[in-house]
Design an enzyme around this catalytic site. Sequence first.
Site, PDB file in Angstrom:
ATOM      1  N   ARG A  51      -8.543   5.375  -4.617  1.00  0.00           N
ATOM      2  CA  ARG A  51      -7.446   6.274  -4.164  1.00  0.00           C
ATOM      3  C   ARG A  51      -6.082   5.736  -4.192  1.00  0.00           C
ATOM      4  NH1 ARG A  51     -11.896   7.941  -2.497  1.00  0.00           N
ATOM      5  NH2 ARG A  51     -12.321   5.659  -2.080  1.00  0.00           N
ATOM      6  N   THR A  52      -5.820   4.670  -3.615  1.00  0.00           N
ATOM      7  CA  THR A  52      -4.498   4.029  -3.126  1.00  0.00           C
ATOM      8  C   THR A  52      -4.002   3.789  -4.673  1.00  0.00           C
ATOM      9  OG1 THR A  52      -5.265   3.259  -1.172  1.00  0.00           O
ATOM     10  CG2 THR A  52      -3.225   2.522  -2.051  1.00  0.00           C
ATOM     11  N   LYS A  80      -6.312 -18.245 -11.780  1.00  0.00           N
ATOM     12  CA  LYS A  80      -6.099 -19.595 -12.330  1.00  0.00           C
ATOM     13  C   LYS A  80      -5.212 -20.576 -11.371  1.00  0.00           C
ATOM     14  CE  LYS A  80      -4.790 -17.997 -17.089  1.00  0.00           C
ATOM     15  NZ  LYS A  80      -3.752 -17.922 -17.974  1.00  0.00           N
ATOM     16  N   ARG A 101      -1.651  -4.625  -3.197  1.00  0.00           N
ATOM     17  CA  ARG A 101      -2.754  -4.935  -2.201  1.00  0.00           C
ATOM     18  C   ARG A 101      -3.421  -6.125  -2.227  1.00  0.00           C
ATOM     19  NH1 ARG A 101      -7.747  -0.781  -1.106  1.00  0.00           N
ATOM     20  NH2 ARG A 101      -5.954   0.374  -0.227  1.00  0.00           N
ATOM     21  N   HIS A 129      -1.353  -0.568   6.553  1.00  0.00           N
ATOM     22  CA  HIS A 129      -1.776   0.349   5.497  1.00  0.00           C
ATOM     23  C   HIS A 129      -0.581   1.566   5.327  1.00  0.00           C
ATOM     24  CE1 HIS A 129      -3.334   2.161   1.861  1.00  0.00           C
ATOM     25  NE2 HIS A 129      -4.724   2.087   2.100  1.00  0.00           N
TER      26      HIS A 129
HETATM   27  C1  NCD Z   1      -8.792   2.411   3.075  1.00  0.00           C
HETATM   28  C2  NCD Z   1      -8.576   1.113   3.077  1.00  0.00           C
HETATM   29  O1  NCD Z   1      -8.441   0.686   1.967  1.00  0.00           O
HETATM   30  O2  NCD Z   1      -8.100   0.433   4.094  1.00  0.00           O
HETATM   31  N1  NCD Z   1      -9.007   3.220   1.883  1.00  0.00           N
HETATM   32  C3  NCD Z   1      -7.956   3.793   1.418  1.00  0.00           C
HETATM   33  O3  NCD Z   1      -6.981   2.925   1.327  1.00  0.00           O
HETATM   34  N2  NCD Z   1      -7.957   5.182   1.440  1.00  0.00           N
HETATM   35  C4  NCD Z   1     -10.036   2.461   4.078  1.00  0.00           C
HETATM   36  C5  NCD Z   1     -11.337   1.809   3.729  1.00  0.00           C
HETATM   37  O4  NCD Z   1     -11.504   1.135   2.847  1.00  0.00           O
HETATM   38  O5  NCD Z   1     -12.058   1.853   4.537  1.00  0.00           O
END
Ligand code: NCD
Length: 309
Positions: A51-52, A80, A101, A129
């Site tokens: 999703r993200t 590397k 991320r 997040h």
């Molecule tokens: C969440 C995350 O990555 O922290 N997912 C997301 O970004 N929608 C929640 C999760 O991974 O459980």
Amino acid sequence: MKHLIDPMDLTVEEIDRLLALADDIIADGRKYQEVCRYKKLATLFFEPSTRTRLSFEAAMLELGGSILGFSSADSSSSSKGESVSDTVRVVSGYADIIAMRHPKEGAPLAASRNIEIPIINAGDGGHNHPTQTLTDLLTIHREKGRLGNLTVGMCGDLKFGRTVHSLIKALSRYEGIEFIMISPKELTLPEYIVKDVFDKKNIAYREVRTMEEVMPELDILYMTRVQRERFFNEADYIRLKDSFILDEKKLVTAKEDLCIMHPLPRVNEISVKVDDDPRACYFRQARYGKYIRMALIMTLLGVSADEYR
Ligand code: NCD
């Protein structure tokens, strides 16, 4: 606002403006389809995501911009041995904005130092997040029409769940929020959240062990996945993974206008039978994630629809 690393980097007024812009994009997306022409978003994902990452990419494409990046550490030079700071510094010469991320807490903050282009934290370990939080705030605002005066139950892995940590920080600034923490005792909130948010601001919160005992009170039920990748041993994960499962039976005592949220991915925590219940908001929530990211990219890049009229 230059980077977005922690949800508290945003003032309440900035959040209001982002939500209003997202609402306008939802109402008439055509106005915005060229605003990021010739701009590039790099998605640097050192940890898996569906999703993200895809909603960031869809957001930039819908604004008329382009995307580049990688979706796992193995497919980048970090395999590397390159440092995150070096990777980000190099990419800042190729793109106008970065969404990153990383499994290590603090990695996006460290990477944002001495970088000229905006960096967005798309999740750092069990820490923050902020764009999920913006998604959650947009969802709550659209579903309930307000961000204050709500009883919010957060359920599942409150220890490792970064979406919970970020959302608590953000909601702690609104009046009249009652927080109820629902988790097994092994997965309660980290001490630093209790101290830095609840204690510092004198916010009362309740801790309970079952969702049934608080269900009738809730306006929002925020479900979360047990974060397997952050456990130190598999046996603990297996013991705790199915601690809380929301099904139709548990919803019998819930309010008619309860809003059931989940950042997704879901593993077992919500029975698929709940998906057809009008109170299930989680797929709408995922959709809103794209619009709020469009609003955020525009804001950080300093572009607006007016310039293109
Ligand atoms: C969440 C995350 O990555 O922290 N997912 C997301 O970004 N929608 C929640 C999760 O991974 O459980």
